[in-house]
Design a protein around this motif. Structure first.
Motif, short mmCIF file in Angstrom:
data_model
loop_
_atom_site.label_atom_id
_atom_site.label_comp_id
_atom_site.label_asym_id
_atom_site.label_seq_id
_atom_site.Cartn_x
_atom_site.Cartn_y
_atom_site.Cartn_z
N PRO A 18 -45.41 20.32 16.79
CA PRO A 18 -45.92 20.79 18.09
C PRO A 18 -45.43 22.17 18.49
O PRO A 18 -46.11 22.89 19.22
CB PRO A 18 -45.44 19.71 19.07
N ARG A 19 -44.27 22.59 17.99
CA ARG A 19 -43.74 23.92 18.33
C ARG A 19 -43.74 24.86 17.12
O ARG A 19 -43.19 25.96 17.20
CB ARG A 19 -42.32 23.79 18.90
N GLY A 20 -44.30 24.42 16.03
CA GLY A 20 -44.39 25.27 14.85
C GLY A 20 -43.07 25.55 14.18
O GLY A 20 -42.93 26.55 13.45
N GLU A 21 -42.06 24.69 14.37
CA GLU A 21 -40.72 24.95 13.83
C GLU A 21 -40.56 24.46 12.39
O GLU A 21 -39.57 24.79 11.73
CB GLU A 21 -39.67 24.28 14.72
N PHE A 22 -41.49 23.63 11.92
CA PHE A 22 -41.43 23.12 10.56
C PHE A 22 -42.75 23.42 9.86
O PHE A 22 -43.81 23.42 10.49
CB PHE A 22 -41.18 21.61 10.55
N SER A 30 -36.20 30.31 1.68
CA SER A 30 -36.90 30.77 2.87
C SER A 30 -36.79 29.75 4.00
O SER A 30 -37.00 28.56 3.79
CB SER A 30 -38.38 31.03 2.56
N ASP A 31 -36.48 30.25 5.20
CA ASP A 31 -36.41 29.38 6.38
C ASP A 31 -37.62 29.52 7.29
O ASP A 31 -37.74 28.80 8.28
CB ASP A 31 -35.14 29.70 7.19
N ASP A 32 -38.51 30.46 7.00
CA ASP A 32 -39.65 30.71 7.87
C ASP A 32 -40.71 29.63 7.70
O ASP A 32 -41.21 29.41 6.59
CB ASP A 32 -40.28 32.07 7.57
N ARG A 54 -32.17 15.92 11.83
CA ARG A 54 -31.11 15.44 10.94
C ARG A 54 -31.24 16.08 9.56
O ARG A 54 -30.25 16.54 8.97
CB ARG A 54 -31.16 13.91 10.83
N PHE A 55 -32.45 16.13 9.03
CA PHE A 55 -32.65 16.77 7.73
C PHE A 55 -32.34 18.26 7.80
O PHE A 55 -31.73 18.83 6.88
CB PHE A 55 -34.08 16.55 7.24
N ARG A 56 -32.72 18.89 8.89
CA ARG A 56 -32.46 20.33 9.03
C ARG A 56 -30.96 20.60 9.05
O ARG A 56 -30.49 21.56 8.43
CB ARG A 56 -33.14 20.88 10.29
N ARG A 57 -30.19 19.77 9.75
CA ARG A 57 -28.74 19.96 9.81
C ARG A 57 -28.10 19.81 8.43
O ARG A 57 -27.09 20.46 8.14
CB ARG A 57 -28.11 18.96 10.79
N ARG A 58 -28.69 18.97 7.59
CA ARG A 58 -28.15 18.77 6.25
C ARG A 58 -28.66 19.81 5.26
O ARG A 58 -28.30 19.80 4.09
CB ARG A 58 -28.53 17.38 5.74
N GLY A 59 -29.53 20.71 5.73
CA GLY A 59 -30.07 21.74 4.85
C GLY A 59 -31.17 21.23 3.94
O GLY A 59 -31.44 21.84 2.90
N VAL A 60 -31.81 20.12 4.33
CA VAL A 60 -32.89 19.54 3.53
C VAL A 60 -34.23 19.98 4.13
O VAL A 60 -34.55 19.63 5.27
CB VAL A 60 -32.81 17.99 3.52
N PRO A 61 -35.03 20.74 3.40
CA PRO A 61 -36.30 21.20 3.96
C PRO A 61 -37.30 20.06 4.14
O PRO A 61 -37.32 19.11 3.35
CB PRO A 61 -36.80 22.22 2.93
N VAL A 62 -38.11 20.17 5.19
CA VAL A 62 -39.12 19.16 5.51
C VAL A 62 -40.46 19.85 5.69
O VAL A 62 -40.55 20.92 6.31
CB VAL A 62 -38.76 18.40 6.81
N VAL A 63 -41.51 19.25 5.14
CA VAL A 63 -42.88 19.72 5.36
C VAL A 63 -43.69 18.56 5.92
O VAL A 63 -43.70 17.47 5.33
CB VAL A 63 -43.53 20.24 4.07
N LEU A 64 -44.33 18.77 7.06
CA LEU A 64 -45.22 17.77 7.63
C LEU A 64 -46.57 17.83 6.92
O LEU A 64 -47.08 18.92 6.62
CB LEU A 64 -45.40 18.00 9.12
N VAL A 65 -47.16 16.68 6.68
CA VAL A 65 -48.43 16.60 5.97
C VAL A 65 -49.44 15.85 6.85
O VAL A 65 -49.13 14.78 7.38
CB VAL A 65 -48.28 15.88 4.61
N ASP A 66 -50.62 16.43 7.00
CA ASP A 66 -51.70 15.85 7.82
C ASP A 66 -51.35 15.90 9.31
O ASP A 66 -51.96 15.21 10.11
CB ASP A 66 -52.02 14.41 7.39
N GLN A 67 -50.36 16.70 9.66
CA GLN A 67 -50.00 16.87 11.07
C GLN A 67 -49.17 18.14 11.21
O GLN A 67 -48.39 18.49 10.32
CB GLN A 67 -49.20 15.67 11.59
N ARG A 68 -49.34 18.84 12.32
CA ARG A 68 -48.56 20.04 12.58
C ARG A 68 -47.40 19.74 13.50
O ARG A 68 -47.43 18.79 14.28
CB ARG A 68 -49.46 21.11 13.23
#
Length: 333
Positions: free
Chosen positions: A151-155, A312-314, A135-149
């Motif tokens: 599972p597919r490395g997409e964020f 950056s989207d990478d 949902r955040f990605r569709r709105r163009g809001v970047p997300v960073v996971l903290v203390d967890q990766r």
């Protein structure tokens, strides 16, 4: 009391609405006398700017949402502090949501961040929420996971090598002569708990020593005390002589339970915590702990968020190394 608007401030100050707007948002465009009259009118009327309207017009909020598992754990408090310090240098404020070990409560904060149109989101998740990430990605809001990766490395993510943390803790216990290792922690739905347990098993299995898993649904001092008492009540032949706790809060409770039942730490049981919170070194028996650099992790998470806000989207995976801080709760040969 009716809402006070720009028109009311302009009338009180004897200037135009445009002058009031410039005085509040671009003061370099107005004269000192006009700015002074506007400031006086704002104080007299108690005018408060409509931040929501300003955000909508500007298309940004200058705010970051940060959802953490449990802010009462000093590790997460330090994470939030590190993030806040870094965000301030970039001109952002951090809104912290305390999940308090509840997935439902965590979801409410993520919904709030979405409604508040924050510019970016940091998540140290109670549970994994793929739907919110999308949902955040569709709105163009970047997300960073903290203390967890992811599972597919997409964020993007910031975490510690918890498998290594489990290994160095287990090795310290073996080096102190322990031959029955227990891992106390959970829940197993959290990646970091599984990694710590896996690291312990790698070392224990290679050494051919016995292991025991005592899984918990949460990590707090009260539960640790109860489990410590239960372990102390076991026959000596069944008791582990080395314990790795899922975090320091749990370890401090275990220490209370073991000592309260008359066992000696580390003579009877060696104990290692995880996180190296400030209280670890202040315990009655100072606690050996695996250190996670919480403030550095929080700061790095904001740096990654700024990287994405710049276009950056990478995804980037930032991985920190744990460090064993040796104190009096573990034996040495």
């Amino acid at each position: 009391m009716p809402d006070i608007g720009l028109k009311d401030v302009a009338e009180r100050a004897g200037v135009s609405i445009g002058t009031v707007s410039n005085a509040l948002n671009r003061p370099e465009l107005v004269s000192e006398s006009a700015a002074a009259r506007v400031a006086e009118a704002v104080d007299e009327l108690g005018y408060v700017p409509n931040i929501a309207a300003r955000q909508l017009k500007a298309g940004r909020s200058d705010a970051i949402g940060f959802s953490v598992i449990n802010i009462t754990n000093p590790f997460f408090a330090d994470l939030a502090f590190g993030a806040e310090e870094q965000a301030l240098t970039a001109g952002y404020s951090v809104i912290v949501g305390n999940g308090f070990d509840s997935a439902e409560r965590e979801s409410r904060y993520l919904d709030l961040f979405e409604r508040q149109r924050v510019d970016g989101v940091l998540i140290a998740p109670v549970e994994y929420h793929e739907e919110y990430l999308e949902r955040f990605r569709r709105r163009g809001v970047p997300v960073v996971l903290v203390d967890q990766r992811h599972p597919r490395g997409e964020f993007s993510s910031v975490s510690v090598d918890n498998r290594l943390g489990g290994r160095i803790a287990a090795q310290a216990l073996l080096d102190g002569g322990c031959r029955h290792l227990a891992f106390v922690g959970g829940p197993r739905s959290r990646e970091q708990m599984n990694e710590r347990l896996a690291g312990l098993h790698e070392v224990a299995d290679a050494a051919g020593v016995r292991t025991t898993l005592i899984e918990t649904t949460t990590l707090n001092t009260g539960l640790g005390r109860e489990i410590g008492e239960q372990i102390a009540d076991l026959p000596a032949a069944e008791r582990p002589d080395g314990i790795l706790a899922g975090n320091d809060h749990l370890a401090l409770g275990l220490l209370q339970g073991l000592v309260g039942r008359g066992l000696s730490v580390p003579e009877d049981i060696s104990l290692v915590g995880y996180d190296d919170i400030e209280f670890a070194g202040a315990a009655v028996v100072p606690l050996t702990s695996v250190r996670q650099p919480a403030r550095e992790m929080g700061a790095r998470a904001v740096e990654l968020l700024m990287h994405h806000l710049a276009g950056s989207d990478d995804p980037i995976e930032a991985r920190f190394l744990p460090e064993l801080v040796v104190r009096a709760s573990t034996r040495s040969l």
